[in-house]
Write a protein that holds these residues in place. Structure first.
Motif, PDB file in Angstrom:
ATOM      1  N   PRO A 171       0.827  -1.224   0.000  1.00  0.00           N
ATOM      2  CA  PRO A 171       0.000   0.000   0.000  1.00  0.00           C
ATOM      3  C   PRO A 171       0.858   1.272   0.000  1.00  0.00           C
ATOM      4  N   ARG A 174       1.953   1.906  -3.529  1.00  0.00           N
ATOM      5  CA  ARG A 174       0.877   2.427  -4.382  1.00  0.00           C
ATOM      6  C   ARG A 174       0.629   3.909  -4.093  1.00  0.00           C
ATOM      7  N   ASP A 175       0.669   4.289  -2.811  1.00  0.00           N
ATOM      8  CA  ASP A 175       0.462   5.697  -2.444  1.00  0.00           C
ATOM      9  C   ASP A 175       1.546   6.580  -3.044  1.00  0.00           C
ATOM     10  N   ALA A 178       0.901   7.057  -6.682  1.00  0.00           N
ATOM     11  CA  ALA A 178      -0.219   7.967  -6.910  1.00  0.00           C
ATOM     12  C   ALA A 178       0.202   9.418  -6.736  1.00  0.00           C
TER      13      ALA A 178
END
Length: 482
Positions: A171, A174-175, A178
């Protein structure tokens, strides 16, 4: 969070996949799988990816095994080359006879009576043949197949580790994706123009963490035991010795009889010696050794008495010591001075434990000259052990059938006390007289593996022969554990 350019590229390559193996990512990044794993390990330390290692064993044919693919194992090819029976002399003409006959007997496919080989039945394929045939069809077989390990022991199949890595975004990774990444190429080296113009201030400079240890490099090096053997060889060359050698298969004549070892000596029985089916002819002049055993020949000795058996002397054995090479060397070099040594493997039927093996190395040495005596023998041994790093040496009286007087040298090791390392003495007249040797011969046989244990700080002899890569890497090139 400051990432290296390679870490950024890894995250971008992972973005549409979420998870992938190192090979797939290497293709997308146009680099090697090993490099991808390295980048992934760096990113995993930051919590951006997870790295899973997968190890699988597979089995492939060796060079010898490849020669039998599609034809069958040697014993099967040999078995199918004759009918119900065949004379042994005819079967031995087959190119695979040397390998196949022994395996056919071991598997119970044949019996041998009066020089004729007889089939015992149709000999259906065993598990080893089934798995070998599957190997020929598929090119490799997975672990766990019945009969597989038998083929590995025979050297027809080799074991290979297949390692793969799965890399997955976390996670946190992914952050970060982004939020956007600066994919400009990082600069690791500044040019003179960049420094003078001030352009370096706006460049994406590569960051260095001086607290990180570099990747460990393992250079190639000789096995610690082999290094010790080479060291012993250099010491003996420096002491003026020449090296002698000989085959591991010897006739009982040279291994026992020529050394005045009686033919009913316990060491010649099956529990101590590996006897072979082969027989070798006796050398010219063997009668002098026979006479020495029976009545002492032309010397003052009375011999062992009884009847000496030429047939027993012809039987071949795996050499139980290297002393047989010494008497063969002296039989050719009868005039002084002679200083020779041999470092070779010997074989005995021993129960294997931390201090005993069925095969081990022995160091053999001989000195023959007009005036050498027992004091010279002790001096040679003391000098050799001193050069090997053992300062305290002492000698205990010993007994050997072929030397008189005889001693057992011992060295002192802190924490262990006095440790016996071999045997030595002066060859008896019964050994030298049959070969026309008229001068004293100093002789010794030392156990190399025991010296290695002391030098390397080991407690188990078997460790010297294991393929323990980690131990080899950690053992210093110079020095030892003593």
């Amino acid at each position: 969070m400051e990432l290296t350019q390679n870490e950024k590229k890894l995250l971008v390559a992972l973005a549409p996949l979420g998870s992938a193996d190192a090979t797939t990512l290497a293709e997308r990044m146009k680099t090697r799988p090993e490099a991808v794993v390295q980048y992934a390990n760096l990113a995993s330390e930051r919590g951006l990816v997870e790295v899973e290692k997968h190890v699988a064993l597979r089995y492939l044919p060796t060079e010898e095994g490849q020669a039998y693919i599609g034809k069958g194992l040697p014993e099967r090819q040999l078995f199918e080359s004759f009918g119900d029976a065949i004379p042994m002399r005819d079967l031995q003409k087959h190119p695979l006879a040397k390998i196949g006959i022994g395996w056919m007997r071991r598997k119970g496919w044949i019996t041998i009576r009066d020089g004729v080989v007889h089939r015992t039945g149709n000999a259906p394929p065993g598990p080893d043949e089934v798995v070998f045939a599957r190997l020929g069809e598929t090119g490799e077989v997975p672990a766990g197949e019945e009969g597989l390990l038998d083929l590995v022991k025979r050297g027809l199949i080799r074991e290979e580790e297949a390692v793969n890595y799965t890399i997955s975004l976390t996670p946190a990774g992914r952050d970060l994706l982004a939020a956007g990444l600066d994919l400009r190429e990082e600069v690791g080296t500044l040019t003179r123009e960049q420094i003078l113009s001030g352009a370096w201030e706006s460049l994406p400079l590569r960051r260095y963490d001086v607290t990180k240890l570099p990747r460990r490099v393992y250079p190639g090096k000789t096995h610690p035991y082999q290094r010790l053997i080479d060291e012993m060889r250099r010491v003996l060359f420096d002491m003026g010795f020449a090296e002698m050698s000989g085959g591991i298969v010897q006739s009982s004549f040279w291994n026992f009889d020529a050394l005045f070892q009686p033919q009913d000596h316990p060491a010649r029985e099956m529990q101590d010696t590996f006897f072979l089916a082969e027989r070798w002819p006796l050398p010219e002049g063997y009668e002098r050794v026979r006479d020495m055993h029976e009545h002492g020949g032309d010397t003052s000795s009375t011999g062992w008495g009884g009847r000496w058996s030429a047939e027993k002397a012809q039987q071949c054995v795996l050499r139980t010591h290297t002393t047989g090479l010494s008497i063969q060397h002296l039989a050719v070099h009868r005039e002084p001075p002679v200083k020779a040594f041999c470092i070779g493997r010997v074989y005995r039927r021993e129960a294997i434990d931390p201090t005993h093996l069925a095969e081990f190395e022995q160091l053999e040495g001989i000195v023959m000259d007009e005036t050498v005596n027992f004091r010279h023998l002790l001096g040679f041994l003391k000098e050799f052990y001193a050069k090997m790093g053992f300062d305290k040496v002492r000698f205990r009286p010993g007994y050997f059938p072929y030397t008189e007087p005889s001693v057992e040298p011992e060295v002192y090791v802190e924490g262990l006390g006095w440790v016996e390392l071999g045997g030595a003495g002066i060859f008896r007249e019964e050994v030298t007289a049959p070969f026309g040797i008229e001068h004293p011969v100093l002789a010794w046989g030392l156990g190399i593996s025991r010296v290695a244990m002391l030098r390397l700080g080991l407690r188990d002899l078997r460790h010297l022969y294991r393929s323990d890569v980690e131990w080899i890497r950690e053992t210093p090139i110079y020095g030892g554990g003593r």
